[in-house]
Motif scaffolding. Structure first.
Motif, PDB file in Angstrom:
ATOM      1  N   MET A   1      -4.826  32.350  -0.369  1.00  0.00           N
ATOM      2  CA  MET A   1      -5.774  31.364  -0.821  1.00  0.00           C
ATOM      3  C   MET A   1      -5.221  29.971  -0.539  1.00  0.00           C
ATOM      4  O   MET A   1      -4.091  29.666  -0.866  1.00  0.00           O
ATOM      5  CB  MET A   1      -6.031  31.552  -2.315  1.00  0.00           C
ATOM      6  CG  MET A   1      -7.049  30.605  -2.856  1.00  0.00           C
ATOM      7  SD  MET A   1      -7.381  30.709  -4.637  1.00  0.00           S
ATOM      8  CE  MET A   1      -7.302  32.420  -5.002  1.00  0.00           C
ATOM      9  N   ASP A   2      -6.034  29.128   0.084  1.00  0.00           N
ATOM     10  CA  ASP A   2      -5.652  27.764   0.416  1.00  0.00           C
ATOM     11  C   ASP A   2      -5.721  26.871  -0.821  1.00  0.00           C
ATOM     12  O   ASP A   2      -6.737  26.857  -1.516  1.00  0.00           O
ATOM     13  CB  ASP A   2      -6.611  27.223   1.476  1.00  0.00           C
ATOM     14  CG  ASP A   2      -5.883  26.683   2.683  1.00  0.00           C
ATOM     15  OD1 ASP A   2      -4.671  26.885   2.788  1.00  0.00           O
ATOM     16  OD2 ASP A   2      -6.554  26.038   3.515  1.00  0.00           O
ATOM     17  N   THR A   3      -4.653  26.139  -1.090  1.00  0.00           N
ATOM     18  CA  THR A   3      -4.658  25.231  -2.233  1.00  0.00           C
ATOM     19  C   THR A   3      -4.457  23.798  -1.752  1.00  0.00           C
ATOM     20  O   THR A   3      -4.005  23.565  -0.633  1.00  0.00           O
ATOM     21  CB  THR A   3      -3.557  25.580  -3.255  1.00  0.00           C
ATOM     22  OG1 THR A   3      -2.272  25.427  -2.653  1.00  0.00           O
ATOM     23  CG2 THR A   3      -3.733  26.995  -3.772  1.00  0.00           C
ATOM     24  N   ARG A   4      -4.809  22.872  -2.622  1.00  0.00           N
ATOM     25  CA  ARG A   4      -4.628  21.448  -2.343  1.00  0.00           C
ATOM     26  C   ARG A   4      -3.877  20.816  -3.507  1.00  0.00           C
ATOM     27  O   ARG A   4      -3.946  21.286  -4.636  1.00  0.00           O
ATOM     28  CB  ARG A   4      -5.981  20.763  -2.175  1.00  0.00           C
ATOM     29  CG  ARG A   4      -6.739  21.292  -0.975  1.00  0.00           C
ATOM     30  CD  ARG A   4      -7.990  20.512  -0.734  1.00  0.00           C
ATOM     31  NE  ARG A   4      -7.651  19.188  -0.208  1.00  0.00           N
ATOM     32  CZ  ARG A   4      -8.545  18.231   0.005  1.00  0.00           C
ATOM     33  NH1 ARG A   4      -9.812  18.432  -0.261  1.00  0.00           N
ATOM     34  NH2 ARG A   4      -8.172  17.060   0.487  1.00  0.00           N
ATOM     35  N   ILE A   5      -3.208  19.735  -3.206  1.00  0.00           N
ATOM     36  CA  ILE A   5      -2.533  18.941  -4.234  1.00  0.00           C
ATOM     37  C   ILE A   5      -3.490  17.809  -4.608  1.00  0.00           C
ATOM     38  O   ILE A   5      -4.027  17.123  -3.739  1.00  0.00           O
ATOM     39  CB  ILE A   5      -1.212  18.340  -3.716  1.00  0.00           C
ATOM     40  CG1 ILE A   5      -0.304  19.429  -3.140  1.00  0.00           C
ATOM     41  CG2 ILE A   5      -0.519  17.536  -4.808  1.00  0.00           C
ATOM     42  CD1 ILE A   5       0.110  20.478  -4.120  1.00  0.00           C
ATOM     43  N   ALA A   6      -3.711  17.644  -5.895  1.00  0.00           N
ATOM     44  CA  ALA A   6      -4.627  16.608  -6.359  1.00  0.00           C
ATOM     45  C   ALA A   6      -4.101  15.963  -7.630  1.00  0.00           C
ATOM     46  O   ALA A   6      -3.314  16.553  -8.366  1.00  0.00           O
ATOM     47  CB  ALA A   6      -6.004  17.199  -6.622  1.00  0.00           C
ATOM     48  N   LEU A   7      -4.549  14.743  -7.858  1.00  0.00           N
ATOM     49  CA  LEU A   7      -4.256  14.021  -9.086  1.00  0.00           C
ATOM     50  C   LEU A   7      -5.583  13.688  -9.748  1.00  0.00           C
ATOM     51  O   LEU A   7      -6.443  13.051  -9.137  1.00  0.00           O
ATOM     52  CB  LEU A   7      -3.483  12.737  -8.787  1.00  0.00           C
ATOM     53  CG  LEU A   7      -3.134  11.861  -9.980  1.00  0.00           C
ATOM     54  CD1 LEU A   7      -2.143  12.574 -10.882  1.00  0.00           C
ATOM     55  CD2 LEU A   7      -2.561  10.543  -9.505  1.00  0.00           C
TER      56      LEU A   7
END
Length: 82
Positions: A1-7
């Protein structure tokens, strides 16, 4: 599963929503990398930063649910790299 870094930036101006806010954050706790809260007493608000590593739809779902709470404003920014 592709994840992203977010704030996810949260401004809390109504303490009536604190319980719902904390409940949502605990529901998504497995995706939260870190959390920082700053009470700004002079302005009667709280500033909260949530760092996440999650699939895009999870980040969007949390941000959307938080934004629907009364007295809460949110803004999400994403890292350019995956």
């Amino acid at each position: 599963m592709d994840t992203r870094i977010a704030l996810v930036g949260i401004i809390l101006s109504n303490t009536d929503s604190v319980d719902e806010l904390n409940h949502l954050l605990s529901q998504y706790g497995g995706y939260i990398v870190g959390r920082m809260g700053i009470p700004y007493r002079e302005k009667n608000i709280s500033i909260i930063s949530i760092a996440m590593d999650a699939p895009n739809d999870i980040i969007s779902a949390l941000s959307g649910k938080l934004g629907m709470l009364p007295g809460i404003s949110t803004k999400t920014i994403y890292a350019k790299t995956k």
